[in-house]
Design a protein around this motif. Structure first.
Motif, PDB file in Angstrom:
ATOM      1  N   GLN A 244       0.856  -1.184   0.000  1.00  0.00           N
ATOM      2  CA  GLN A 244       0.000   0.000   0.000  1.00  0.00           C
ATOM      3  C   GLN A 244       0.893   1.234   0.000  1.00  0.00           C
ATOM      4  N   ASN A 245       0.520   2.229  -0.814  1.00  0.00           N
ATOM      5  CA  ASN A 245       1.339   3.426  -0.945  1.00  0.00           C
ATOM      6  C   ASN A 245       0.583   4.659  -0.459  1.00  0.00           C
ATOM      7  N   GLU A 246       1.337   5.642  -0.048  1.00  0.00           N
ATOM      8  CA  GLU A 246       0.779   6.913   0.399  1.00  0.00           C
ATOM      9  C   GLU A 246       1.532   8.045  -0.307  1.00  0.00           C
ATOM     10  N   VAL A 247       0.775   8.956  -0.900  1.00  0.00           N
ATOM     11  CA  VAL A 247       1.349  10.063  -1.659  1.00  0.00           C
ATOM     12  C   VAL A 247       1.089  11.363  -0.915  1.00  0.00           C
ATOM     13  N   ARG A 248       2.066  12.225  -0.942  1.00  0.00           N
ATOM     14  CA  ARG A 248       1.849  13.576  -0.447  1.00  0.00           C
ATOM     15  C   ARG A 248       2.439  14.569  -1.449  1.00  0.00           C
ATOM     16  N   TYR A 249       1.758  15.698  -1.611  1.00  0.00           N
ATOM     17  CA  TYR A 249       2.271  16.736  -2.495  1.00  0.00           C
ATOM     18  C   TYR A 249       1.891  18.107  -1.955  1.00  0.00           C
ATOM     19  N   ARG A 250       2.611  19.106  -2.405  1.00  0.00           N
ATOM     20  CA  ARG A 250       2.332  20.481  -2.020  1.00  0.00           C
ATOM     21  C   ARG A 250       2.687  21.402  -3.187  1.00  0.00           C
ATOM     22  N   THR A 251       2.082  22.574  -3.189  1.00  0.00           N
ATOM     23  CA  THR A 251       2.323  23.556  -4.230  1.00  0.00           C
ATOM     24  C   THR A 251       3.009  24.775  -3.634  1.00  0.00           C
ATOM     25  N   ASN A 252       4.075  25.191  -4.297  1.00  0.00           N
ATOM     26  CA  ASN A 252       4.823  26.386  -3.897  1.00  0.00           C
ATOM     27  C   ASN A 252       5.269  26.330  -2.436  1.00  0.00           C
ATOM     28  N   TYR A 253       5.680  25.124  -1.996  1.00  0.00           N
ATOM     29  CA  TYR A 253       6.232  24.903  -0.659  1.00  0.00           C
ATOM     30  C   TYR A 253       5.239  25.226   0.456  1.00  0.00           C
ATOM     31  N   LYS A 254       3.962  25.040   0.191  1.00  0.00           N
ATOM     32  CA  LYS A 254       2.940  25.257   1.212  1.00  0.00           C
ATOM     33  C   LYS A 254       2.688  23.958   1.985  1.00  0.00           C
ATOM     34  N   LYS A 255       1.544  23.843   2.633  1.00  0.00           N
ATOM     35  CA  LYS A 255       1.230  22.685   3.465  1.00  0.00           C
ATOM     36  C   LYS A 255       1.064  21.428   2.612  1.00  0.00           C
ATOM     37  N   TRP A 256       1.517  20.282   3.159  1.00  0.00           N
ATOM     38  CA  TRP A 256       1.414  19.003   2.454  1.00  0.00           C
ATOM     39  C   TRP A 256      -0.025  18.496   2.474  1.00  0.00           C
ATOM     40  N   ASP A 257      -0.454  17.920   1.350  1.00  0.00           N
ATOM     41  CA  ASP A 257      -1.706  17.165   1.261  1.00  0.00           C
ATOM     42  C   ASP A 257      -1.352  15.697   1.070  1.00  0.00           C
ATOM     43  N   THR A 258      -1.928  14.816   1.909  1.00  0.00           N
ATOM     44  CA  THR A 258      -1.566  13.401   1.904  1.00  0.00           C
ATOM     45  C   THR A 258      -2.764  12.559   1.509  1.00  0.00           C
ATOM     46  N   TYR A 259      -2.524  11.558   0.634  1.00  0.00           N
ATOM     47  CA  TYR A 259      -3.586  10.682   0.146  1.00  0.00           C
ATOM     48  C   TYR A 259      -3.083   9.241   0.094  1.00  0.00           C
TER      49      TYR A 259
END
Length: 296
Positions: free
Chosen positions: A146-161
């Motif tokens: 099972q994998n978990e991805v996190r991303y953010r735009t312009n070094y803001k807060k991370w969103d995790t899915y």
């Protein structure tokens, strides 16, 4: 004799202190399975040991073996890495034993859920033909991971899915080319395979404003395709509707009739052909006669 007694006494006291401190420094061994390939055990986590131990380990039903690769800190052993062996070994009890002289410290470990997977590899991110941003990676035995991805735009807060078991991709709908996207992924064993703790996050990959030239080209082509696939059919439908309704209706222009006042004003608003207008003009002359009132 008396002098020798006093000379030996400090030596005995120092030996007792050493043994007492050694007894207080009972090593606590902690083990984890690395990517179902190796077993890593560590001790001396508080840097309070002063001796080098010999490490032995084995799975239930197997023979004990000494450490193949020691981990050291300040010239003292503080860990060991052993081969893991069969993938099902974590379902069995794992035994360790630290030995120093005549002292030994055995311990039992249950490693079923203590598995740490390495971060995924071959990370790529690209803008797909569906105008979405796609993130891809590779992981060992994806059916059990099972994998978990996190991303953010312009070094803001991370969103995790959390990604569905077995999937090795993630989609971000309609990304903004004016923003920079930073993405990471980590893995663990799924519940189907006796779930474990999360591994470390992968190295980040980036997409967005740093590729301004490429993103502008992509946006230009995106705009053209939107025109072709969306606006063109709408315009075509409107033209067909207008053509079909043209045969049923005629647009008739009617002059606005003003309120009549004098007869001579009729010519100003009533269009009379020139030939017809000339026909109404008198083309003869009569002599005038006098008229008077008769009185009796």
């Amino acid at each position: 004799m008396r002098g020798n007694f006093f000379l030996q006494r400090p030596f005995l006291s120092a030996q007792r202190v050493t043994r007492a401190s050694f007894a207080r420094q009972h090593p606590d061994v902690d083990c984890v399975v690395l990517h179902l390939e190796k077993v890593k055990c560590t001790w001396n986590r508080h840097d309070n040991l002063s001796v080098n131990y010999t490490f032995f380990s084995w799975f239930h039903g197997k023979k004990a073996s000494t450490c193949e690769t020691y981990l050291t800190n300040n010239s003292l052993t503080n860990g060991c890495i052993q081969p893991y062996g069969d993938k099902l070994n974590r379902f069995y009890t794992f035994y360790t034993n630290l030995v120093y002289g005549n002292d030994s410290f055995p311990k039992e470990h249950e490693l079923l859920h203590k598995v740490k997977l390495y971060p995924p590899t071959n990370l790529t991110v690209q803008n797909g033909s569906d105008l979405n941003l796609w993130f891809y990676w590779n992981q060992t035995d994806p059916k059990c991971v099972q994998n978990e991805v996190r991303y953010r735009t312009n070094y803001k807060k991370w969103d995790t899915y959390t990604v569905t078991d077995g999937k090795q991709n993630y989609c971000i709908n309609l990304p903004s080319s004016r923003s920079q996207y930073e993405l990471q992924v980590r893995s663990r064993l799924s519940k189907v395979c006796a779930d474990s703790g999360w591994g470390d996050w992968s190295e980040p990959v980036f997409w967005g404003s740093s590729n301004s030239t490429e993103s502008e080209q992509v946006n230009g082509s995106m705009f053209v395709w939107i025109i072709v696939y969306v606006l063109a059919p709408v315009i075509l439908i409107l033209l067909v509707v207008l053509l079909l309704r043209y045969e049923r209706f005629r647009v008739i222009f009617i002059h606005v009739v003003p309120k009549p006042s004098l007869i001579q004003d009729a010519e100003s608003w009533l269009p009379i052909p020139k030939g017809l207008k000339e026909g109404f003009k008198a083309n003869y002359h009569e002599k005038a006669c006098c008229v008077r009132e008769y009185h009796q």
